[in-house]
Each structure stands twice: as structure tokens, then as C-alpha cells.
Design a protein around this motif. Structure first.
Motif, PDB file in Angstrom:
ATOM      1  N   SER A 265       0.634  -1.179  -0.018  1.00 47.85           N
ATOM      2  CA  SER A 265      -0.105  -0.156   0.127  1.00 47.85           C
ATOM      3  C   SER A 265       0.942   1.260   0.123  1.00 47.85           C
ATOM      4  CB  SER A 265      -1.156  -0.431   0.865  1.00 47.85           C
ATOM      5  OG  SER A 265      -0.088  -0.202   2.266  1.00 47.85           O
ATOM      6  N   ILE A 266       0.705   2.380   0.181  1.00 45.59           N
ATOM      7  CA  ILE A 266       0.684   3.748  -0.264  1.00 45.59           C
ATOM      8  C   ILE A 266       1.913   4.374   0.993  1.00 45.59           C
ATOM      9  CG2 ILE A 266      -0.805   4.634   0.651  1.00 45.59           C
ATOM     10  CD1 ILE A 266      -0.456   7.547  -1.342  1.00 45.59           C
ATOM     11  N   ASP A 267       2.093   3.761   2.264  1.00 45.76           N
ATOM     12  CA  ASP A 267       2.439   3.876   3.038  1.00 45.76           C
ATOM     13  C   ASP A 267       4.040   2.772   3.207  1.00 45.76           C
ATOM     14  OD1 ASP A 267       1.432   1.675   4.055  1.00 45.76           O
ATOM     15  OD2 ASP A 267       0.923   1.710   6.221  1.00 45.76           O
ATOM     16  N   ARG A 268       3.537   1.474   2.180  1.00 50.61           N
ATOM     17  CA  ARG A 268       5.435   0.556   1.868  1.00 50.61           C
ATOM     18  C   ARG A 268       5.779   0.111   3.352  1.00 50.61           C
ATOM     19  NH1 ARG A 268      10.154   3.577  -0.246  1.00 50.61           N
ATOM     20  NH2 ARG A 268       9.659   4.878   0.964  1.00 50.61           N
ATOM     21  N   PHE A 269       4.300  -0.049   3.846  1.00 52.26           N
ATOM     22  CA  PHE A 269       4.464  -0.954   5.815  1.00 52.26           C
ATOM     23  C   PHE A 269       3.313  -2.560   6.039  1.00 52.26           C
ATOM     24  CE2 PHE A 269       3.514  -1.679  10.547  1.00 52.26           C
ATOM     25  CZ  PHE A 269       5.080  -1.758  10.474  1.00 52.26           C
ATOM     26  N   HIS A 270       2.437  -1.671   5.314  1.00 52.13           N
ATOM     27  CA  HIS A 270       0.841  -3.522   4.907  1.00 52.13           C
ATOM     28  C   HIS A 270       1.192  -3.179   3.640  1.00 52.13           C
ATOM     29  CE1 HIS A 270      -0.058  -0.194   8.186  1.00 52.13           C
ATOM     30  NE2 HIS A 270      -0.738  -0.803   9.429  1.00 52.13           N
ATOM     31  N   PRO A 271       0.589  -4.608   3.469  1.00 45.74           N
ATOM     32  CA  PRO A 271       0.076  -5.281   2.212  1.00 45.74           C
ATOM     33  C   PRO A 271      -0.673  -4.206   1.344  1.00 45.74           C
ATOM     34  CG  PRO A 271       0.637  -6.845   3.454  1.00 45.74           C
ATOM     35  CD  PRO A 271       0.436  -5.694   4.375  1.00 45.74           C
ATOM     36  N   SER A 272      -0.711  -4.304  -0.238  1.00 47.33           N
ATOM     37  CA  SER A 272      -1.787  -3.682  -0.978  1.00 47.33           C
ATOM     38  C   SER A 272      -2.877  -4.913  -1.409  1.00 47.33           C
ATOM     39  CB  SER A 272      -1.308  -3.521  -2.395  1.00 47.33           C
ATOM     40  OG  SER A 272      -0.884  -4.292  -3.125  1.00 47.33           O
ATOM     41  N   GLU A 273      -3.614  -4.668  -2.020  1.00 47.41           N
ATOM     42  CA  GLU A 273      -4.691  -6.059  -1.969  1.00 47.41           C
ATOM     43  C   GLU A 273      -3.820  -7.455  -2.683  1.00 47.41           C
ATOM     44  OE1 GLU A 273      -8.247  -7.770  -5.042  1.00 47.41           O
ATOM     45  OE2 GLU A 273      -7.678  -5.844  -4.788  1.00 47.41           O
ATOM     46  N   LEU A 274      -2.720  -6.809  -3.488  1.00 47.58           N
ATOM     47  CA  LEU A 274      -2.334  -8.260  -4.372  1.00 47.58           C
ATOM     48  C   LEU A 274      -1.136  -8.225  -3.127  1.00 47.58           C
ATOM     49  CD1 LEU A 274      -1.247  -5.808  -7.751  1.00 47.58           C
ATOM     50  CD2 LEU A 274      -3.163  -7.591  -7.514  1.00 47.58           C
ATOM     51  N   GLY A 275      -0.886  -7.754  -2.028  1.00 46.99           N
ATOM     52  CA  GLY A 275       0.456  -8.582  -1.269  1.00 46.99           C
ATOM     53  C   GLY A 275      -0.389  -9.013  -0.808  1.00 46.99           C
ATOM     54  N   HIS A 276      -1.936  -8.679  -0.151  1.00 49.78           N
ATOM     55  CA  HIS A 276      -2.163  -9.872   0.869  1.00 49.78           C
ATOM     56  C   HIS A 276      -2.856 -11.079   0.107  1.00 49.78           C
ATOM     57  CE1 HIS A 276      -3.483  -7.890   4.685  1.00 49.78           C
ATOM     58  NE2 HIS A 276      -3.669  -6.756   3.326  1.00 49.78           N
ATOM     59  N   ARG A 277      -3.550 -11.158  -1.024  1.00 51.00           N
ATOM     60  CA  ARG A 277      -4.050 -12.054  -2.171  1.00 51.00           C
ATOM     61  C   ARG A 277      -2.139 -13.321  -2.356  1.00 51.00           C
ATOM     62  NH1 ARG A 277      -8.287 -12.593  -4.878  1.00 51.00           N
ATOM     63  NH2 ARG A 277      -9.698 -11.205  -5.202  1.00 51.00           N
ATOM     64  N   ALA A 278      -0.885 -12.669  -2.213  1.00 50.70           N
ATOM     65  CA  ALA A 278       0.168 -13.619  -2.573  1.00 50.70           C
ATOM     66  C   ALA A 278      -0.057 -13.744  -1.341  1.00 50.70           C
ATOM     67  CB  ALA A 278       1.433 -12.206  -2.876  1.00 50.70           C
ATOM     68  N   LEU A 279       0.316 -13.739   0.124  1.00 50.49           N
ATOM     69  CA  LEU A 279       0.182 -13.890   1.377  1.00 50.49           C
ATOM     70  C   LEU A 279      -1.009 -15.162   1.457  1.00 50.49           C
ATOM     71  CD1 LEU A 279       0.552 -11.582   3.929  1.00 50.49           C
ATOM     72  CD2 LEU A 279       2.455 -13.164   3.507  1.00 50.49           C
ATOM     73  N   ALA A 280      -2.511 -14.843   1.161  1.00 53.58           N
ATOM     74  CA  ALA A 280      -3.588 -16.313   0.731  1.00 53.58           C
ATOM     75  C   ALA A 280      -3.033 -17.167   0.320  1.00 53.58           C
ATOM     76  CB  ALA A 280      -4.431 -15.368   0.686  1.00 53.58           C
ATOM     77  N   ARG A 281      -2.381 -16.811  -0.913  1.00 48.78           N
ATOM     78  CA  ARG A 281      -1.502 -18.074  -1.779  1.00 48.78           C
ATOM     79  C   ARG A 281      -0.798 -18.412  -1.170  1.00 48.78           C
ATOM     80  NH1 ARG A 281      -3.389 -18.718  -7.138  1.00 48.78           N
ATOM     81  NH2 ARG A 281      -2.018 -20.000  -8.711  1.00 48.78           N
ATOM     82  N   ALA A 282       0.601 -18.170  -0.421  1.00 50.21           N
ATOM     83  CA  ALA A 282       0.697 -18.869  -0.363  1.00 50.21           C
ATOM     84  C   ALA A 282       0.769 -19.700   1.318  1.00 50.21           C
ATOM     85  CB  ALA A 282       2.591 -18.301   0.135  1.00 50.21           C
ATOM     86  N   TRP A 283       0.313 -19.096   1.631  1.00 51.77           N
ATOM     87  CA  TRP A 283      -0.427 -19.856   2.720  1.00 51.77           C
ATOM     88  C   TRP A 283      -1.553 -20.940   3.047  1.00 51.77           C
ATOM     89  CZ3 TRP A 283       1.208 -20.157   6.913  1.00 51.77           C
ATOM     90  CH2 TRP A 283       2.090 -19.142   7.760  1.00 51.77           C
ATOM     91  N   ALA A 284      -2.006 -20.973   1.757  1.00 49.26           N
ATOM     92  CA  ALA A 284      -2.805 -21.782   0.860  1.00 49.26           C
ATOM     93  C   ALA A 284      -1.605 -23.080   0.521  1.00 49.26           C
ATOM     94  CB  ALA A 284      -3.753 -21.585  -0.512  1.00 49.26           C
ATOM     95  N   GLU A 285      -0.738 -22.218  -0.498  1.00 49.84           N
ATOM     96  CA  GLU A 285      -0.033 -23.968  -1.038  1.00 49.84           C
ATOM     97  C   GLU A 285       0.345 -24.627   0.563  1.00 49.84           C
ATOM     98  OE1 GLU A 285       1.877 -21.313  -5.005  1.00 49.84           O
ATOM     99  OE2 GLU A 285       2.812 -21.597  -2.739  1.00 49.84           O
ATOM    100  N   ARG A 286       0.339 -23.784   1.142  1.00 47.87           N
ATOM    101  CA  ARG A 286       1.974 -25.215   2.420  1.00 47.87           C
ATOM    102  C   ARG A 286       0.335 -25.724   2.748  1.00 47.87           C
ATOM    103  NH1 ARG A 286       4.914 -21.105   0.804  1.00 47.87           N
ATOM    104  NH2 ARG A 286       6.978 -21.385   1.199  1.00 47.87           N
ATOM    105  N   LEU A 287      -1.181 -24.947   3.427  1.00 48.13           N
ATOM    106  CA  LEU A 287      -2.388 -26.287   3.517  1.00 48.13           C
ATOM    107  C   LEU A 287      -2.152 -26.486   2.797  1.00 48.13           C
ATOM    108  CD1 LEU A 287      -3.676 -23.342   4.984  1.00 48.13           C
ATOM    109  CD2 LEU A 287      -3.319 -25.065   6.294  1.00 48.13           C
ATOM    110  N   CYS A 288      -2.104 -26.761   1.600  1.00 44.57           N
ATOM    111  CA  CYS A 288      -2.526 -28.303   0.639  1.00 44.57           C
ATOM    112  C   CYS A 288      -1.036 -29.112   0.370  1.00 44.57           C
ATOM    113  CB  CYS A 288      -2.977 -27.440  -1.078  1.00 44.57           C
ATOM    114  SG  CYS A 288      -4.367 -26.800  -1.095  1.00 44.57           S
ATOM    115  N   ALA A 289      -0.095 -29.421   0.781  1.00 46.43           N
ATOM    116  CA  ALA A 289       1.515 -29.680   0.734  1.00 46.43           C
ATOM    117  C   ALA A 289       1.004 -30.386   1.912  1.00 46.43           C
ATOM    118  CB  ALA A 289       2.121 -28.878   0.754  1.00 46.43           C
ATOM    119  N   ALA A 290       0.556 -29.904   3.068  1.00 47.56           N
ATOM    120  CA  ALA A 290       0.154 -30.421   4.064  1.00 47.56           C
ATOM    121  C   ALA A 290      -1.013 -31.464   4.272  1.00 47.56           C
ATOM    122  CB  ALA A 290       0.102 -30.067   5.246  1.00 47.56           C
ATOM    123  N   GLY A 291      -1.814 -31.827   3.475  1.00 45.04           N
ATOM    124  CA  GLY A 291      -2.623 -32.691   3.352  1.00 45.04           C
ATOM    125  C   GLY A 291      -4.387 -32.313   3.169  1.00 45.04           C
ATOM    126  N   LEU A 292      -4.472 -30.800   2.864  1.00 42.25           N
ATOM    127  CA  LEU A 292      -6.136 -30.146   2.959  1.00 42.25           C
ATOM    128  C   LEU A 292      -5.667 -30.252   0.715  1.00 42.25           C
ATOM    129  CD1 LEU A 292      -6.183 -27.453   5.514  1.00 42.25           C
ATOM    130  CD2 LEU A 292      -7.013 -29.857   5.736  1.00 42.25           C
TER     131      LEU A 292
END
Length: 252
Positions: free
Chosen positions: A173-200
Motif C-alpha cells: 500500500s502507499i505506506d509501504r508497511f501494509h500489503p496492498s490487495e495484491l500483497g494480501h492475495r500473495a500471502l493468502a496464496r502462499a499459505w494455501a500452498e502450504r496447507l495443500c502440501a500438508a494434506g488439505l
């Protein structure tokens, strides 16, 4: 993690609140909600987000833990510690004690922990050189605490410094401290990949923007004037004298 039914508790600070990913009707969405939306394609999910903007590890222990435990989570995300590094009251031993207590309680309650290793916020923010090195040292101490938690309690974790999105300006985001929507999506995607690798088994969150509030430079500037700049001002008043003393000591 249960058969078709998941309880997810999200603990932490403004990143988990969802700052940087505004909803059309007001409020914030963020990575945790985006992850839940994808999980709901395959599971019946009960979601509890108790994160608070500005939270330190002590705030998580004192104000969020009991609510999270009452939810009886199968998954519990614990993303906090950066705000601790931005205060003159910084105490790494207290940080370790608070996070160990929280992590232990969540795991004892049956949760799988989701934790991170943080990237170098000071360098990304473009802070004065007098602050960059000591702030990086503090982040290193926070990461050492999370290394210890992972070794003790297991679970899943992300090393944010290894994510290419960290250096992509559009993911902040503009403050360079909080993720933008795209940053939040990247975080959600990365967590999802790890959860799927763990069996979900569920579809990964999309990396395409959508569902949030349309970007607006006027709104971003207004946010910086009313909230962002005052926040940075408070941190400067808090850390400025400490940084000067640190610089003088290093120069001797």
C-alpha cells in the motif's frame, strides 16, 4: 485438521486485520479472509479474526489469546512482532515469553500453528540509515524467536524474505508497511500452498485483484494524511532518541 470442518483463528496485528485491502462497504478484508474464502470451497469453515491494529506480542497474549482459544481452532495464525521492534520499550526476552506462551496454549488446544519469518521492514520503508541497521537487528531477534517456536511447536510457516512479492511495489500500500490487495492475495496464496502440501484439498486463492475497493490515489493520500503520517510521527518520537544514542555509541 478435521474431516470437512475447520476452525481457523487469526491472531496478530494490522497485517492480519487486513489493512491495505479495503472492502467496498468499509472495513478490511486481508489475507486471512481471502484464505478462508478459498477454504470454504471444500470445507465448512468457522473463522475468528481477533487481530488488532498496532498489536504487540503482549497485546496478543493479553487481549487475543482467550478469544482464540474459545474458538477451539484447528488452525491458528500468529503474525506479530514488528510493532514490538518499533517501540523504545523493545524487550526481546518479553517478546519470547509472550509468543511462547501464546503458541504453547494454541498447540495445547489442538491447533496447527501458522507463523512467519519477517523480512527487513526498515530497508523496505526507506528509513534513515541511523535506523536501518538497529531495526534489522531487532527483526533478526524476532525471527530467532519464531525459529524457536517452530522448532518447539511445529506447524507451517512462511519466510517472507524469500517471497519475490516483498520487493514488488504493487504488493504494498502507499505506506509501504501494509500489503496492498495484491500483497494480501500473495500471502493468502502462499499459505494455501502450504496447507495443500500438508494434506488439505481446496482451490488456491486467485492472484487477480477483485472484490475489494477500487484503488484510488485520493483515498490513499487521505489515509496517509489522517493515519499514516501521524503513525510514523509517533514512531519517530518514540525511536528517535534511542537511534541517536545508538549511532553515537557506534561511532565511538
Amino acid at each position: 485438521m478435521g474431516n470437512g470442518y475447520l476452525r481457523f483463528a487469526a491472531l496478530g496485528d494490522s497485517t492480519t486485520v487486513g489493512l491495505g485491502d479495503p472492502l467496498p462497504g468499509g472495513g478490511w478484508r486481508g489475507w486471512a479472509r481471502l484464505l478462508v474464502e478459498s477454504l470454504q470451497a471444500s470445507y465448512d469453515v468457522s473463522f475468528c479474526n481477533v487481530a488488532l491494529s498496532g498489536a504487540t506480542a503482549a497485546v496478543v497474549r493479553e487481549q487475543q489469546l482467550d478469544q482464540a482459544l474459545a474458538h477451539r481452532p484447528d488452525l491458528a495464525s500468529l503474525l506479530v512482532g514488528v510493532n514490538d521492534t518499533l517501540r523504545s520499550t523493545w524487550d526481546p526476552d518479553r517478546l519470547h515469553a509472550d509468543l511462547d506462551h501464546v503458541a504453547g496454549a494454541l498447540v495445547d488446544g489442538g491447533a496447527t500453528l501458522l507463523t512467519v519469518r519477517w523480512h527487513d521492514h526498515a530497508a523496505l520503508l526507506g528509513l534513515p540509515r541511523v535506523l536501518v541497521r538497529p531495526m534489522a537487528e531487532r527483526i533478526t531477534r524476532v525471527n530467532e524467536v519464531y525459529d524457536d517456536l517452530h522448532a518447539t511447536y511445529g506447524g507451517l510457516r512462511l519466510d517472507l524474505a524469500l517471497m519475490p512479492e516483498v520487493t514488488d511495489r504493487t504488493c504494498w500500500s502507499i505506506d509501504r508497511f501494509h500489503p496492498s490487495e495484491l500483497g494480501h492475495r500473495a500471502l493468502a496464496r502462499a499459505w494455501a500452498e502450504r496447507l495443500c502440501a500438508a494434506g488439505l484439498d481446496f482451490p488456491l486463492p486467485s492472484l487477480e485483484a477483485g472484490g475489494g475497493r477500487e484503488p484510488s490515489w485520493r483515498r490513499d493520500v487521505a489515509w496517509m494524511v489522517t493515519e499514516g503520517a501521524p503513525w510514523f510521527g509517533r514512531r519517530a518520537r518514540d525511536l528517535g532518541p534511542w537511534a541517536v544514542r545508538r549511532a553515537l555509541a557506534a561511532a565511538r
